[in-house]
Structure formats: C-alpha cells, structure tokens
Design an enzyme around this catalytic site. Structure first.
Site, PDB file in Angstrom:
ATOM      1  N   TYR A   4       0.814  -1.218   0.000  1.00  0.00           N
ATOM      2  CA  TYR A   4       0.000   0.000   0.000  1.00  0.00           C
ATOM      3  C   TYR A   4       0.847   1.267   0.000  1.00  0.00           C
ATOM      4  CZ  TYR A   4      -4.159  -2.766   1.279  1.00  0.00           C
ATOM      5  OH  TYR A   4      -5.196  -3.650   1.286  1.00  0.00           O
ATOM      6  N   SER A  35      -1.804  -6.359  -7.047  1.00  0.00           N
ATOM      7  CA  SER A  35      -1.803  -5.295  -6.037  1.00  0.00           C
ATOM      8  C   SER A  35      -2.408  -5.826  -4.750  1.00  0.00           C
ATOM      9  CB  SER A  35      -2.637  -4.107  -6.509  1.00  0.00           C
ATOM     10  OG  SER A  35      -4.025  -4.398  -6.381  1.00  0.00           O
ATOM     11  N   ASP A  36      -2.064  -5.197  -3.639  1.00  0.00           N
ATOM     12  CA  ASP A  36      -2.837  -5.436  -2.436  1.00  0.00           C
ATOM     13  C   ASP A  36      -4.219  -4.825  -2.678  1.00  0.00           C
ATOM     14  OD1 ASP A  36      -3.502  -6.275   0.107  1.00  0.00           O
ATOM     15  OD2 ASP A  36      -1.673  -5.512   1.020  1.00  0.00           O
ATOM     16  N   CYS A  37      -5.206  -5.261  -1.904  1.00  0.00           N
ATOM     17  CA  CYS A  37      -6.587  -4.897  -2.219  1.00  0.00           C
ATOM     18  C   CYS A  37      -6.845  -3.399  -2.028  1.00  0.00           C
ATOM     19  CB  CYS A  37      -7.549  -5.719  -1.377  1.00  0.00           C
ATOM     20  SG  CYS A  37      -7.529  -7.463  -1.848  1.00  0.00           S
ATOM     21  N   ALA A  39      -5.182  -1.044  -3.307  1.00  0.00           N
ATOM     22  CA  ALA A  39      -3.965  -0.233  -3.287  1.00  0.00           C
ATOM     23  C   ALA A  39      -3.883   0.693  -4.490  1.00  0.00           C
ATOM     24  CB  ALA A  39      -2.733  -1.135  -3.240  1.00  0.00           C
TER      25      ALA A  39
END
Length: 520
Positions: A4, A35-37, A39
């Site tokens: 993030y 990606s992280d959720c 992000a």
C-alpha cells in the site's frame, strides 16, 4: 504483491523501479504481480499522485502490476480508448497472468490434481487431526517454573479465566474459513477432563474476567463488571489457566469494517487496559501462594509479557491456534504433548530504541539488528525435554569433513544431539556471523538453517542440516550479495546464542568456526 505504501516517493504498486527494474530485470522474476486490495485506488484517493481512476490504472499497469485486487482496472478500457495506454502493456500483463493459469492447469480443457479433491475433504477428521497437530507444534512455551506439565492427581480445582478463554474469534485470527466445529480453550480443557475420566476429581470453574478491550462487558454495567467473578474463581482454584490477548477484530487490517474500535497497527505493545487490570487482580490473589497460574497469550504479534513473566509460573504463546486450538492446548497442559514451537518474531522489552514507524531503516529492528536485550528473543521456545547439542562437524558436498567455507560450495552440518529429559520435539537452529566482514559490523547472528525433530527420553540422535553457499555471502549497501570476511562462526543449538536465550534456556549453543577457502 505490491504494498500500500510509498517507497522512494512512489506507490509500491505503481513503481517501475520496484516491479520492473528490481523484481523482473535484476531478480529475474517471471510470474505475475498483483496489487494489495484497493492499493491502486489509493493512488488517487489517498496518495494523490494521480487524479483519476484511469490515471491510477495506467500508472500501475505500466509499472508492472498485472492484476488489480479492487475495481480500478475497470478503467483500463476507457484509458486505452482515450489514448492513455499502449496495447503492449495490456498484452504483457495478460500473457503473464494466463501463463500462470496454464501452468497451474486451470485453463479450459485442462485438469488439475486439486480438481479431484472432493468437498468432503474440507474439515474432514483427517484434516482436523492435522489442524490439532499444527496447533500443538506451533505453541511456544516461553516460561515454565516447573508448573507444566500438570499432574492430574495434583489438580483439584481448575479455573479457566479470561476474555479469550471461550472465544472462537481468538482461534481464527484474520482471513479464515469457517470450521464445522471449534474447540475453544475452555472446551478443550473440559473435554480433556471428561475424556480421561477426571470429572469427579477435577472441578472446572470458568470466568470471563473482563471484556477484550472495552471497560465493561455489558453496555449498561459498571467498569470491570466481570472482575469480581475472576477473583472468586482464582481464590477457589489451585490451578488457573488465564487466556488473554487480541483477536482478528483488533489485529485486522486498518479500518476493518467489522471492528468497532479501529483495527490496524498497534499504538504500543501492551495488552488492552481491561486485561491488564485482570492480570493484576489474579496476581493479587495468587502471589505468595502455591497456586499454579499458566498465562496463555492468543495474538498474532509481539505483546509485552513482563507482568506475566514476573507473577505467573508458566507462559504459553498460542498465536491464533485454529479450530482445534483448545484440544491442542489441553494436551500440552497435561503433558500428552511437549511444546516445541519457536518464536518467529522478536518480543521486545518495549518500544525504546526502535526507529519511528515511518523510518524504513533496519537499525534497532528484528533479531539481526537490535542492540537491546529482548524480552523473548527470536527463535526462543522451551520444551518439557532437554535436548542438547553435543557436537558439530562441517561436511562438504561429498560428505567429507571440512574446516573451510566459500568457493560457492554448500555445506552440511552433522549435529550430534542428546535428549536428557522427557520425550519431546525441538528445533535445532543454526546461526551465522562472518565476524570480520565490514558489511556485518552492525549485524547480530542470522538464522541460516534449522531442523525440527523428535526425541524419546534419553535418546541420542545425529542430524544433518544443509547450509547453502549463499548463507556465507554478505549484502552490501547496493543490495548485492558478495563474499566478505575470512572467518565464519556457526552457532548450533535450540536457540540463538544471545545472553537472554542462554539464560532462559539454561544452555549454550555449540560454536563452530570455519575459515574462508582461499580459492574463493
């Protein structure tokens, strides 16, 4: 997966330096990046490095982020039609993503070995047994003044106290499925007593003691409305199991919608206030008595256990032990199983000396760089046995004894061990330091190998632990692994070679010194 945060001023999921130049070009990674959720959405909503979802999606995709966990990549088609995105970047990401699907065998017309696993295998009796064994081997015994294992003949009244004592949430942790049945701490102990025909001999008392984090358990009640029942149970009991800690609602991700008090990063290492008051109340009742108190911590991170260390006879770290956690704990408490887990993190004394949260340097962080004694060091964990390393020999890849390292050769450590106590499992750990390498002047020892094994009482066993050649390289300021120094010290034992571990474990790892091969 990209993070993030920003690094070097760039959002990690939109950083060409990280995802393309470093990860793919320098390190040779050929898989896909996700990606992280949410992000990528953060680019324009939180970081403000872009203004629109289209700009965020283009920045991430061109940097090398192939998959977006979130909805921002829905804007890619719009960005393409507006001329903001070149088709070649879409093609690259699609090839990487679908290549992975093909290699996994999950493309249309393919079949995967996992396709044949029936739904009935989920939560099957075999897998529940595995869940129990996993919990047993993951529990870490941090302190034991002879309290454990419990002798059922000496236990007459056992009080189970604490906000996590009968909590399913404290079994699961964050990100989990749902089991068909849960065995909480209270249930596990009561089932053990029943199954072993001890119901008429051991009286079980239960008291919640306090809320996990709020001043009272009942909204209209006074502060500490469950504390008096905990005191009463402790006064009546000769043995107390005190289950405290956190749960997924406190250790979830930041702004977890299910959490009413604000999950995410902790402000400090302390237990919530109500639980600290509970610990004090139990200490007030038990200090100076022969009552056995076993504190069981259930959390996913470092918690200050100095009060428990000073006042209670035994301390166990259960982490979030899963659906069979209560049953696993009961077997450890009553000596059916010897604890064999080791700490995968450092339990610091406090936050003093740690860098600011926004400081990404490693100075003072982790077991490798800390200069202050830990409360419980990385790699620490006691057992009911007494496994000792009695000798260490270095072997080259051909199995011949060697006193050198380097020249790109892997080594094998032949480790002689002896269990001088009860039947147990334990982990033999190998720590390394290149003592005269300039790049390691600020480093402590590094874990370079380990092996878990099981010993009968009095058993001697010779183990072989591989040490890769890369372990003897040091990392310079450019992040390159290079050969430095001429002398390597290997410490082999059941813990780190630091003073705290040696004092708490009562034994010292064996040290083996090797010199660099002059041909390397």
């Amino acid at each position: 997966m990209g993070a993030y945060n920003r690094l070097y001023g760039e959002p990690c999921c939109g950083s060409k330096k990280l995802l393309t130049d470093l990860l793919r070009t320098k390190w040779g990674f050929d898989g896909y990046v996700t990606s992280d959720c949410w992000a990528v959405q953060d680019f324009h909503q939180s970081h403000h490095v872009t203004k629109t979802p289209e700009e965020s999606a283009v920045l991430a995709l061109e940097a090398g982020c192939d998959i977006n966990c979130g909805c921002t990549y829905q804007s890619l088609l719009t960005a393409y039609r507006q001329g903001m995105l070149r088709e070649e970047f879409l093609t690259k990401s699609c090839v990487r993503a679908f290549t992975t699907r093909y290699l996994l065998g999950i493309m249309p017309g393919q079949s995967s070995e996992y396709d044949s696993v029936p739904l009935t295998e989920v939560d099957s009796s075999q897998n529940r047994r595995l869940a129990k064994r996993t919990a047993e081997e993951g529990i870490v015994l941090l302190k034991n003044d002879g309290v454990l294992p419990l002798d059922p003949k000496s236990v007459h009244t056992l009080a189970i106290i604490g906000p996590n004592a009968d909590s399913r949430h404290a079994l699961d942790g964050n990100y989990h499925g749902t089991a068909s049945r849960y065995e909480t701490i209270s249930e596990g102990i009561q089932d053990y007593v029943r199954d072993h025909g001890l119901e008429e001999k051991i009286r079980i008392l239960y008291a919640q003691g306090c809320s996990l984090v709020t001043p009272s358990e009942e909204p209209l009640a006074r502060k500490d409305d469950r504390l008096s029942e905990a005191r009463a149970a402790a006064e009546l009991a000769d043995t107390i199991v005190l289950a405290v800690g956190l749960n997924e609602f406190l250790e979830g991700e930041e702004m977890d919608q299910s959490n009413g008090v604000g999950s995410g990063d902790k402000d400090d290492l302390l237990l919530p206030g109500p639980q600290r008051r509970l610990l004090q109340a139990i200490a007030d009742v038990t200090d100076g008595t022969k009552k056995r108190v076993i504190l069981c911590l259930m959390a996913g991170s470092d918690i200050d256990l100095s009060f428990a260390e000073a006042h209670f006879g035994a301390v166990l770290d259960l982490w979030y032990p899963g659906e069979e956690g209560g049953a696993a704990l009961a077997d450890i408490l009553f000596g059916e199983v010897s604890p064999s887990g080791k700490l995968p993190v450092t339990f610091y004394q406090d936050l003093e000396g740690l860098p600011a949260f926004t400081d990404y340097s490693m100075a003072g962080r982790t077991y490798k760089y800390t200069k202050r004694p830990a409360q419980y060091p990385f790699g620490f964990g006691l057992t009911y046995g007494d496994v000792a390393v009695t000798g260490v020999t270095a072997l080259d890849p051909e199995g011949e004894k060697t006193e050198t390292f380097g020249a790109g050769k892997d080594l094998i450590l032949q480790v002689d061990t002896e269990n001088r106590g009860e039947k147990t499992g334990d982990v033999i750990e190998v720590y390394l330091r290149i003592t005269d390498a300039a790049d390691q002047k600020d480093l402590n020892w590094s874990l370079v190998g380990f092996l878990k094994a099981f010993w009968e009482a009095g058993e001697r066993k010779t183990l072989r632990i591989p040490i890769p050649a890369s372990a003897f390289l040091t990392v310079n300021e450019e992040g390159e692994r290079v050969p430095e120094g001429t002398v390597a010290e290997l410490h082999v034992g059941t813990s780190q070679p630091d003073a705290v571990s040696i004092r708490k474990a009562g034994k010292c790892p064996v040290c083996l010194a090797l010199r660099r091969d002059r041909t390397s």
